[in-house]
Design a protein around this motif. Structure first.
Motif, PDB file in Angstrom:
ATOM      1  N   ALA A   1       0.934  -1.234  -0.083  1.00 27.94           N
ATOM      2  CA  ALA A   1      -0.030  -0.084  -0.113  1.00 27.94           C
ATOM      3  C   ALA A   1       0.942   1.188  -0.002  1.00 27.94           C
ATOM      4  CB  ALA A   1      -0.895  -0.026   1.295  1.00 27.94           C
ATOM      5  N   LEU A   2       1.942   1.175   0.806  1.00 32.37           N
ATOM      6  CA  LEU A   2       2.746   2.411   0.636  1.00 32.37           C
ATOM      7  C   LEU A   2       3.616   2.502  -0.370  1.00 32.37           C
ATOM      8  CD1 LEU A   2       4.313   1.557   4.487  1.00 32.37           C
ATOM      9  CD2 LEU A   2       3.144   3.802   3.780  1.00 32.37           C
ATOM     10  N   SER A   3       3.706   1.527  -1.046  1.00 32.91           N
ATOM     11  CA  SER A   3       4.443   1.684  -2.598  1.00 32.91           C
ATOM     12  C   SER A   3       3.676   2.530  -3.573  1.00 32.91           C
ATOM     13  CB  SER A   3       4.833   0.152  -3.145  1.00 32.91           C
ATOM     14  OG  SER A   3       3.696  -0.423  -3.457  1.00 32.91           O
ATOM     15  N   THR A   4       2.281   2.770  -3.186  1.00 28.90           N
ATOM     16  CA  THR A   4       1.624   3.569  -4.073  1.00 28.90           C
ATOM     17  C   THR A   4       1.532   4.824  -3.921  1.00 28.90           C
ATOM     18  OG1 THR A   4      -0.557   3.178  -2.979  1.00 28.90           O
ATOM     19  CG2 THR A   4       0.158   1.608  -4.368  1.00 28.90           C
ATOM     20  N   LEU A   5       2.289   5.331  -2.809  1.00 29.31           N
ATOM     21  CA  LEU A   5       2.340   6.697  -2.463  1.00 29.31           C
ATOM     22  C   LEU A   5       3.475   7.420  -3.030  1.00 29.31           C
ATOM     23  CD1 LEU A   5       1.850   6.373   1.413  1.00 29.31           C
ATOM     24  CD2 LEU A   5      -0.151   7.019  -0.321  1.00 29.31           C
ATOM     25  N   SER A   6       3.411   8.915  -3.239  1.00 26.75           N
ATOM     26  CA  SER A   6       4.702   9.327  -3.611  1.00 26.75           C
ATOM     27  C   SER A   6       5.594   9.365  -2.431  1.00 26.75           C
ATOM     28  CB  SER A   6       4.221  10.808  -3.855  1.00 26.75           C
ATOM     29  OG  SER A   6       3.622  11.699  -2.786  1.00 26.75           O
ATOM     30  N   TRP A   7       7.115   9.344  -3.085  1.00 26.34           N
ATOM     31  CA  TRP A   7       8.068   9.373  -1.886  1.00 26.34           C
ATOM     32  C   TRP A   7       7.833   7.900  -1.239  1.00 26.34           C
ATOM     33  CZ3 TRP A   7      12.041  12.524  -1.978  1.00 26.34           C
ATOM     34  CH2 TRP A   7      11.941  14.084  -2.625  1.00 26.34           C
ATOM     35  N   PRO A   8       7.541   6.812  -1.970  1.00 27.30           N
ATOM     36  CA  PRO A   8       7.351   5.446  -1.342  1.00 27.30           C
ATOM     37  C   PRO A   8       8.528   5.161  -0.471  1.00 27.30           C
ATOM     38  CG  PRO A   8       7.732   4.964  -3.691  1.00 27.30           C
ATOM     39  CD  PRO A   8       7.766   6.638  -3.432  1.00 27.30           C
ATOM     40  N   ASN A   9       9.726   5.128  -0.905  1.00 29.39           N
ATOM     41  CA  ASN A   9      10.937   4.524   0.092  1.00 29.39           C
ATOM     42  C   ASN A   9      10.930   5.290   1.185  1.00 29.39           C
ATOM     43  OD1 ASN A   9      11.523   4.460  -2.984  1.00 29.39           O
ATOM     44  ND2 ASN A   9      13.238   3.385  -2.167  1.00 29.39           N
ATOM     45  N   LEU A  10      10.740   6.694   1.394  1.00 31.93           N
ATOM     46  CA  LEU A  10      10.740   7.544   2.609  1.00 31.93           C
ATOM     47  C   LEU A  10       9.820   6.826   3.549  1.00 31.93           C
ATOM     48  CD1 LEU A  10      11.493   9.550   4.385  1.00 31.93           C
ATOM     49  CD2 LEU A  10      10.146  11.441   3.274  1.00 31.93           C
ATOM     50  N   TRP A  11       8.306   6.680   3.140  1.00 29.60           N
ATOM     51  CA  TRP A  11       7.202   6.574   3.949  1.00 29.60           C
ATOM     52  C   TRP A  11       7.220   5.091   4.389  1.00 29.60           C
ATOM     53  CZ3 TRP A  11       5.117  10.276   6.149  1.00 29.60           C
ATOM     54  CH2 TRP A  11       4.930  11.467   5.651  1.00 29.60           C
ATOM     55  N   THR A  12       7.932   4.144   3.683  1.00 29.36           N
ATOM     56  CA  THR A  12       8.206   2.952   3.701  1.00 29.36           C
ATOM     57  C   THR A  12       9.210   2.844   5.053  1.00 29.36           C
ATOM     58  OG1 THR A  12       7.576   1.963   1.768  1.00 29.36           O
ATOM     59  CG2 THR A  12       8.641   0.506   3.319  1.00 29.36           C
ATOM     60  N   ILE A  13      10.319   3.539   4.983  1.00 32.87           N
ATOM     61  CA  ILE A  13      11.125   3.558   5.947  1.00 32.87           C
ATOM     62  C   ILE A  13      10.674   4.200   7.336  1.00 32.87           C
ATOM     63  CG2 ILE A  13      13.409   4.527   6.733  1.00 32.87           C
ATOM     64  CD1 ILE A  13      14.329   4.608   3.994  1.00 32.87           C
ATOM     65  N   ILE A  14       9.806   5.422   7.359  1.00 31.72           N
ATOM     66  CA  ILE A  14       8.984   5.911   8.373  1.00 31.72           C
ATOM     67  C   ILE A  14       8.223   4.970   9.267  1.00 31.72           C
ATOM     68  CG2 ILE A  14       7.656   7.686   9.202  1.00 31.72           C
ATOM     69  CD1 ILE A  14       8.921   9.568   7.136  1.00 31.72           C
ATOM     70  N   TYR A  15       7.585   4.242   8.200  1.00 32.64           N
ATOM     71  CA  TYR A  15       6.336   3.181   8.940  1.00 32.64           C
ATOM     72  C   TYR A  15       7.023   2.033   9.729  1.00 32.64           C
ATOM     73  CZ  TYR A  15       2.638  -0.110   9.205  1.00 32.64           C
ATOM     74  OH  TYR A  15       1.624  -0.904   9.492  1.00 32.64           O
ATOM     75  N   TYR A  16       8.037   1.478   9.000  1.00 35.63           N
ATOM     76  CA  TYR A  16       8.516   0.205   9.350  1.00 35.63           C
ATOM     77  C   TYR A  16       9.530   0.585  10.522  1.00 35.63           C
ATOM     78  CZ  TYR A  16       6.333  -2.801   6.225  1.00 35.63           C
ATOM     79  OH  TYR A  16       5.134  -3.664   5.908  1.00 35.63           O
ATOM     80  N   THR A  17      10.270   1.685  10.416  1.00 35.75           N
ATOM     81  CA  THR A  17      10.811   2.372  11.717  1.00 35.75           C
ATOM     82  C   THR A  17       9.912   2.315  13.012  1.00 35.75           C
ATOM     83  OG1 THR A  17      12.481   3.405  10.388  1.00 35.75           O
ATOM     84  CG2 THR A  17      12.388   4.019  12.731  1.00 35.75           C
ATOM     85  N   THR A  18       8.664   2.683  12.777  1.00 36.84           N
ATOM     86  CA  THR A  18       7.577   2.815  13.837  1.00 36.84           C
ATOM     87  C   THR A  18       7.444   1.411  14.399  1.00 36.84           C
ATOM     88  OG1 THR A  18       6.628   4.719  12.802  1.00 36.84           O
ATOM     89  CG2 THR A  18       5.543   3.475  14.516  1.00 36.84           C
TER      90      THR A  18
END
Length: 591
Positions: A360-377
């Motif tokens: 789901a995160l891969s469909t967003l803009s800046w997917p790498n950044l948001w994936t890192i933030i979410y999984y860091t959480t």
């Protein structure tokens, strides 16, 4: 030995320390709510409740969560002991503390997966193209395998094939497939067969090793209670900030805010399962080992206002459950909309919070950044939970076994090393898929321990003594309506959940390999026998008739504040006679 009881005298650990700030206890208890495995595996049972589920959480907070957190806090704070030694309150039931140790160990063995999987996605998010995105999928996915994904499901040829199919066709989520791709035997169907040979993923072994190295570093850097509490404080605050950031970003998943209509108008189907699954999720507030709150509260000052703190902790934990629930709901809704796009397809959305969310995160803009933030959480949440659980187990062992205190560092790193070695099993194709059986088995144990604790505090130790001790410690009375909830309402909830726990355990054991049956029996079911076993041992070491022995081993022994100032004042309140009875093991009726 304490006269006539067969019990060794209690020797308090004078170097165990205190929290740097009273609020560190609150943050540590918030960290216990970050146990997300149950939430992930049971989410399909309760997401249909929508906004109604939020209201139910607050009902549970009143009828059992806050009152029982207070009972746990009272036992730990009054005794200044971990969840083993605290049962000086009623030595016959001291085995409950040892059951708590085994529950914690069983969780720690498998829960490192909830830190290793986020690491897998974080590390691979550093690539220019996410491997689980529709573009990155081509580099490793075998399209000739016959398995369809949400990426190729819109292909014209595939779409025609779907429309001509009489049954629903399954579309797989790329991030789930990427997880299974780490194992050769899981690549074809994603499910471990009990007849499959065991396969060890060296990729996951390295990730698990990294997780346990981080855990060991935390205890090397923050060995003292005050320092550890400060570490947990900042970690929890950071995790909650990231969680709020992720929540705001998930609001803008494809589909916009269409999920809100579904959330505000919950369906009536499966409401019964939704109600009890929400109850079981809220029960995770006490930690995997059940006794974590007892151990954490033992580092409070004797006069800490745990009556107010219990409500603050309950509200904060419910807030965490709601926030993670909303994030999961939005991910679930995203894939549900894909399924509803055609009545011919069904999206296979597994472990939505920790696996499917990456796609789901891969469909967003800046997917790498948001994936890192979410999984860091998620990674921070796992580290908080694991370190807190280890901290409570170790301190409980140090409180109970005086000889371990002079070798704290060796015991600490030996314990962490042992857990790391045991967790290698979870790196296998069977372990990484079937570890949830430990979670299912722990439900019955947790419900049983809660029931026994209420029996010990309210009926064996006695309601009047309980209220007297609270008045002495906090300087304020404990209301009769709260006693009624603890004595009647809360036990009813746990009695109802006991058969549910057994049923869920039997259901999950019906399709796992023999090794898991054996491990569950050894780690989760046999330890329950420690409760009557240790009780009977104390009976055998006591003197007099069976009735006198039983009464003596059920009565408090050396139950008084550890600090001399409060100890002396407590003697004045309860009277020298009762204190002498405790020391000599004399039975007396509850006043």
């Amino acid at each position: 030995m304490v006269h006539g009881t067969g019990q060794k005298p209690f020797s308090p650990d004078l170097n165990r320390g205190k929290w740097e700030r009273p609020t560190d206890y609150i943050f540590a208890c918030f960290g216990l709510a970050l146990k997300l495995d149950f939430f992930d595996f049971s989410y399909g049972l309760h997401f249909e409740l929508g906004v109604l589920g939020v209201l139910i959480y607050f009902v549970y907070m009143v009828i059992y969560l806050a009152p029982i957190i207070f009972v746990h806090s009272f036992i730990g704070q009054f005794s200044s002991s971990g969840f083993i030694s605290a049962f000086r309150l009623s030595p016959f039931f001291k085995g409950m503390g040892y059951v708590s140790v085994f529950l914690s160990i069983s969780m720690l063995i498998y829960y490192s997966a909830y830190a290793a999987i986020p690491l897998l996605f974080i590390i691979n998010s550093l690539r220019p193209t996410l491997p689980w995105s529709c573009e990155g999928l081509k580099s490793w996915f075998n399209e000739t395998s016959g398995r369809l994904t949400i990426c190729n499901g819109t292909n014209n040829g595939v779409y025609s094939r779907i429309q001509n199919c009489t049954d629903k066709m399954e579309l797989n989520v790329p991030s789930v497939l990427y997880f299974f791709h780490q194992y050769e035997r899981l690549r074809d169907n994603g499910n471990a067969n009990t007849k499959d040979e065991y396969e060890l993923s060296w990729n996951f072994v390295s990730l698990f090793a990294l997780v346990w190295a981080v855990i060991a570093f935390v205890f090397y850097k923050f060995p003292e209670t005050a320092k550890f509490g400060k570490f947990i404080r900042y970690m929890v605050i950071g995790t909650l900030i990231l969680l709020l950031v992720c929540f705001v970003r998930f609001l803008f998943l494809p589909g916009g805010l269409s999920w809100m209509d579904r959330y505000a108008t919950p369906k009536s189907s499966d409401w019964f399962e939704s109600f009890y699954s929400t109850f079981l999720i809220a029960m995770q507030a006490f930690g995997a080992g059940w006794g974590s709150v007892i151990a954490l509260s033992s580092f409070n000052g004797f006069k800490t206002d745990i009556m107010s703190y219990s409500w603050i902790i309950s509200f904060g934990q419910i807030f965490i459950y709601i926030m993670f629930g909303l994030v999961s709901f939005m991910v679930e809704h995203y894939f549900t909309e894909l399924s509803e796009a055609s009545d011919k397809i069904r999206v296979v959305n597994l472990w939505g919070m920790i696996l499917s969310s990456a796609s789901a995160l891969s469909t967003l803009s800046w997917p790498n950044l948001w994936t890192i933030i979410y999984y860091t959480t998620l990674l921070m949440a796992a580290v908080i939970l694991m370190t807190t659980q280890i901290f409570t187990v170790l301190q409980s062992l140090f409180d109970e076994f005086e000889e371990l205190r002079v070798r704290k560092r060796e015991v600490t790193f030996g314990f962490i090393g042992g857990l790391a070695l045991c967790s290698i099993f979870v790196c296998t194709n069977h372990g990484i898929v079937f570890f949830f059986t430990f979670l299912a088995d722990s439900i019955f144990s947790n419900c049983l321990l809660h029931l026994l604790l209420l029996l010990v505090v309210l009926w064996i130790y006695g309601r009047k003594r309980f209220q007297r001790d609270i008045k002495f410690m906090l300087g304020q009375p404990y209301s009769s309506w709260k006693i009624f909830i603890l004595g009647f309402i809360a036990p009813m909830c746990f009695v109802i959940c006991l058969p549910i726990g057994i049923d869920w355990s039997l259901h999950n054991h019906s399709w796992v390999s023999l090794e898991f049956h054996v491990m569950s029996i050894i780690v989760l079911w046999l330890p329950i026998l420690a409760i009557p076993g240790i009780g009977l041992y104390y009976l055998s070491q006591s003197t007099g008739t069976f009735y006198d022995r039983f009464r003596r081993t059920c009565r408090p022994t050396e139950w008084y504040p550890v600090e001399m100032e409060h100890h002396q004042k407590y003697e004045e309140v309860v009277g020298n006679t009762e204190m002498t009875h405790q020391l000599l093991g004399v039975s007396e009726d509850v006043n």
